[in-house]
Enzyme design. Structure first.
Site, PDB file in Angstrom:
ATOM      1  N   ALA A  29     -86.887  88.828 -31.940  1.00  0.00           N
ATOM      2  CA  ALA A  29     -87.452  89.740 -33.216  1.00  0.00           C
ATOM      3  C   ALA A  29     -85.848  89.958 -33.719  1.00  0.00           C
ATOM      4  O   ALA A  29     -84.712  90.103 -32.587  1.00  0.00           O
ATOM      5  CB  ALA A  29     -87.539  90.695 -31.715  1.00  0.00           C
ATOM      6  N   GLY A  51     -89.203  87.635 -28.582  1.00  0.00           N
ATOM      7  CA  GLY A  51     -90.195  87.798 -29.244  1.00  0.00           C
ATOM      8  C   GLY A  51     -90.686  86.120 -29.614  1.00  0.00           C
ATOM      9  O   GLY A  51     -91.986  85.638 -29.872  1.00  0.00           O
ATOM     10  N   GLU A  66     -92.740  85.175 -26.678  1.00  0.00           N
ATOM     11  CA  GLU A  66     -93.792  85.553 -26.429  1.00  0.00           C
ATOM     12  C   GLU A  66     -94.582  85.225 -26.843  1.00  0.00           C
ATOM     13  O   GLU A  66     -95.800  84.939 -27.029  1.00  0.00           O
ATOM     14  CB  GLU A  66     -93.580  87.115 -26.809  1.00  0.00           C
ATOM     15  CG  GLU A  66     -92.456  87.544 -25.685  1.00  0.00           C
ATOM     16  CD  GLU A  66     -92.001  88.997 -25.642  1.00  0.00           C
ATOM     17  OE1 GLU A  66     -91.510  89.137 -26.705  1.00  0.00           O
ATOM     18  OE2 GLU A  66     -92.279  90.190 -25.177  1.00  0.00           O
ATOM     19  N   GLU A 108     -83.715  89.943 -23.341  1.00  0.00           N
ATOM     20  CA  GLU A 108     -83.920  91.273 -23.739  1.00  0.00           C
ATOM     21  C   GLU A 108     -82.766  91.295 -22.485  1.00  0.00           C
ATOM     22  O   GLU A 108     -81.999  92.624 -23.702  1.00  0.00           O
ATOM     23  CB  GLU A 108     -85.414  91.560 -23.897  1.00  0.00           C
ATOM     24  CG  GLU A 108     -86.282  91.231 -25.101  1.00  0.00           C
ATOM     25  CD  GLU A 108     -86.655  89.987 -24.505  1.00  0.00           C
ATOM     26  OE1 GLU A 108     -86.675  88.718 -23.730  1.00  0.00           O
ATOM     27  OE2 GLU A 108     -87.829  89.307 -25.267  1.00  0.00           O
TER      28      GLU A 108
HETATM   29  N1  COA Z   1     -82.342  88.702 -35.022  1.00  0.00           N
HETATM   30  C1  COA Z   1     -80.834  88.799 -35.655  1.00  0.00           C
HETATM   31  N2  COA Z   1     -80.653  87.446 -36.074  1.00  0.00           N
HETATM   32  C2  COA Z   1     -80.148  86.605 -35.218  1.00  0.00           C
HETATM   33  C3  COA Z   1     -81.453  86.302 -34.653  1.00  0.00           C
HETATM   34  C4  COA Z   1     -81.986  87.569 -34.131  1.00  0.00           C
HETATM   35  N3  COA Z   1     -82.800  87.128 -33.210  1.00  0.00           N
HETATM   36  N4  COA Z   1     -81.334  85.368 -33.824  1.00  0.00           N
HETATM   37  C5  COA Z   1     -79.942  85.009 -34.989  1.00  0.00           C
HETATM   38  N5  COA Z   1     -79.682  85.234 -35.726  1.00  0.00           N
HETATM   39  C6  COA Z   1     -78.740  85.436 -37.188  1.00  0.00           C
HETATM   40  C7  COA Z   1     -77.287  85.362 -36.306  1.00  0.00           C
HETATM   41  O1  COA Z   1     -76.742  86.807 -36.307  1.00  0.00           O
HETATM   42  C8  COA Z   1     -76.802  84.126 -37.732  1.00  0.00           C
HETATM   43  O2  COA Z   1     -76.455  85.285 -38.836  1.00  0.00           O
HETATM   44  P1  COA Z   1     -75.435  84.903 -39.939  1.00  0.00           P
HETATM   45  O3  COA Z   1     -75.363  83.917 -40.558  1.00  0.00           O
HETATM   46  O4  COA Z   1     -76.313  86.506 -40.584  1.00  0.00           O
HETATM   47  O5  COA Z   1     -74.329  85.825 -38.972  1.00  0.00           O
HETATM   48  C9  COA Z   1     -78.189  83.621 -37.593  1.00  0.00           C
HETATM   49  O6  COA Z   1     -78.750  84.492 -36.874  1.00  0.00           O
HETATM   50  C10 COA Z   1     -77.439  81.532 -37.302  1.00  0.00           C
HETATM   51  O7  COA Z   1     -77.200  82.797 -35.603  1.00  0.00           O
HETATM   52  P2  COA Z   1     -75.955  81.794 -34.984  1.00  0.00           P
HETATM   53  O8  COA Z   1     -76.019  82.651 -33.783  1.00  0.00           O
HETATM   54  O9  COA Z   1     -74.859  81.841 -35.923  1.00  0.00           O
HETATM   55  O10 COA Z   1     -76.463  80.485 -34.511  1.00  0.00           O
HETATM   56  P3  COA Z   1     -76.216  79.131 -33.146  1.00  0.00           P
HETATM   57  O11 COA Z   1     -76.897  78.273 -33.939  1.00  0.00           O
HETATM   58  O12 COA Z   1     -74.735  79.440 -32.829  1.00  0.00           O
HETATM   59  O13 COA Z   1     -77.299  80.275 -32.135  1.00  0.00           O
HETATM   60  C11 COA Z   1     -78.226  81.466 -30.731  1.00  0.00           C
HETATM   61  C12 COA Z   1     -78.137  80.648 -31.221  1.00  0.00           C
HETATM   62  C13 COA Z   1     -80.509  81.633 -31.141  1.00  0.00           C
HETATM   63  C14 COA Z   1     -78.658  81.529 -29.214  1.00  0.00           C
HETATM   64  C15 COA Z   1     -77.777  83.255 -31.432  1.00  0.00           C
HETATM   65  O14 COA Z   1     -78.492  83.336 -32.829  1.00  0.00           O
HETATM   66  C16 COA Z   1     -78.676  84.006 -30.356  1.00  0.00           C
HETATM   67  O15 COA Z   1     -78.506  84.204 -29.377  1.00  0.00           O
HETATM   68  N6  COA Z   1     -79.513  84.992 -31.198  1.00  0.00           N
HETATM   69  C17 COA Z   1     -80.044  86.040 -30.503  1.00  0.00           C
HETATM   70  C18 COA Z   1     -81.154  85.912 -29.462  1.00  0.00           C
HETATM   71  C19 COA Z   1     -82.203  86.807 -29.050  1.00  0.00           C
HETATM   72  O16 COA Z   1     -81.548  87.744 -27.738  1.00  0.00           O
HETATM   73  N7  COA Z   1     -82.870  87.105 -29.184  1.00  0.00           N
HETATM   74  C20 COA Z   1     -83.969  88.132 -28.467  1.00  0.00           C
HETATM   75  C21 COA Z   1     -83.763  88.780 -29.225  1.00  0.00           C
HETATM   76  S1  COA Z   1     -84.719  90.895 -28.376  1.00  0.00           S
END
Ligand code: COA
Length: 260
Positions: A67, A111, A114, A134
């Site tokens: 999400a 999500g 999911e 989460e």
């Molecule tokens: N929601 C909102 N933004 C997200 C996102 C999410 N779930 N996942 C990634 N992004 C955004 C980051 O904030 C970043 O935005 P920015 O460039 O404006 O700063 C962009 O996507 C790239 O993410 P980044 O973390 O720099 O890339 P990465 O390849 O190094 O890492 C992830 C990727 C997916 C490991 C990491 O972004 C992450 O942990 N995301 C959250 C995952 C999560 O907790 N999901 C469950 C949500 S309930």
């Protein structure tokens, strides 16, 4: 400049490929992306030429990274209640009367995991990473993860992933039965298309009934599930597909199912 489409819709013969397209945010699901996905899925569902649907993520980094966390900030329980009253992408995928294949090409988290769990078949590239992170945010899976994950991988593995937020690689996902096949990234879409093509040659009536009956095994008691199977088995006997399938076998030729 106009906004890029949030979901790319491609039709390759009888296969619809839906690509969630917010790569700069790792295809995180915000309200607009969910809406666009529901619209695209509905279109593929209604298109009688389409016999199988593939869902994937744009770019080489993510399937869907969950999400959109930015939308959670400042959100009240009442806001969240309203969001969750909107049609669910997870249930829509489960309910659509066509097979939905997840081609998991990178981060498949929260999500996103999911969404993959709601799909009928999951294929992954070696670069895929899976997790329910989460708990890191002080919440729990809210798109069916606590219910669908244990039904797919068993209670122990589901609790390990959901309680720890641990991220696992594609090989571990394969070992757990979370995905069916793992291939190199450059082969993922071809492998998904091959499977979709194979299913597309079958009777659409039978495939839809088989999806419904098999999925019901996850929520019904055995006696109820068997009743549903019997009813759907009998329904197949009302289809032109059954007439064609049986005739084609007896005439030693390939069946050409009308989908009725
Ligand atoms: N929601 C909102 N933004 C997200 C996102 C999410 N779930 N996942 C990634 N992004 C955004 C980051 O904030 C970043 O935005 P920015 O460039 O404006 O700063 C962009 O996507 C790239 O993410 P980044 O973390 O720099 O890339 P990465 O390849 O190094 O890492 C992830 C990727 C997916 C490991 C990491 O972004 C992450 O942990 N995301 C959250 C995952 C999560 O907790 N999901 C469950 C949500 S309930």
């Amino acid at each position: 400049m106009s906004e890029p489409d949030l979901v790319l819709e491609e039709k390759h013969g009888r296969i619809s490929v839906l690509t969630l397209n917010r790569p700069e945010k790792r295809n995180a699901l915000n309200g607009a992306l969910r809406g666009a996905f529901l619209g695209a899925l509905d279109k593929a569902a209604r298109d009688t030429d389409v016999r199988a649907i593939i869902v994937t993520g744009a770019g080489d980094k993510a399937f869907v990274a969950g999400a959109d966390i930015a939308e959670f900030e400042g959100r009240t329980p009442v806001d969240q209640y309203r969001v969750m009253k909107e049609p669910s992408i997870y249930e829509a995928v489960e309910r659509v009367a066509k097979p939905v294949i997840a081609a998991v090409n990178g981060y498949c988290l929260g999500g996103g995991m999911e969404l993959a769990l709601a799909c009928d078949i999951r294929l992954a590239s070696t670069s895929a990473r899976f997790g329910q992170p989460e708990v890191n945010l002080g919440i729990i899976p809210g798109g069916g993860g606590t219910q669908r994950l244990p039904r797919i991988v068993g209670l122990g593995a589901a609790l390990r992933l959901i309680l720890s937020g641990e991220m696992i690689d594609a090989q571990e996902a394969l070992r757990l039965g979370l995905v069916e096949v793992v291939v190199p990234p450059e082969e993922l879409m071809a492998r998904a298309s091959k499977l979709a093509e194979e299913i597309a040659t079958k009777s659409p009536v039978a495939v839809a009934a088989a999806k419904e009956a098999t999925r019901a095994a996850m929520s019904l008691a055995l006696s109820e599930g068997l009743k549903l199977e019997t009813a759907l088995f009998q329904l197949c006997f009302a289809s032109e597909d059954k007439v064609e399938g049986v005739r084609a076998f007896l005439e030693k030729r390939a069946a050409n199912f009308p989908g009725r």
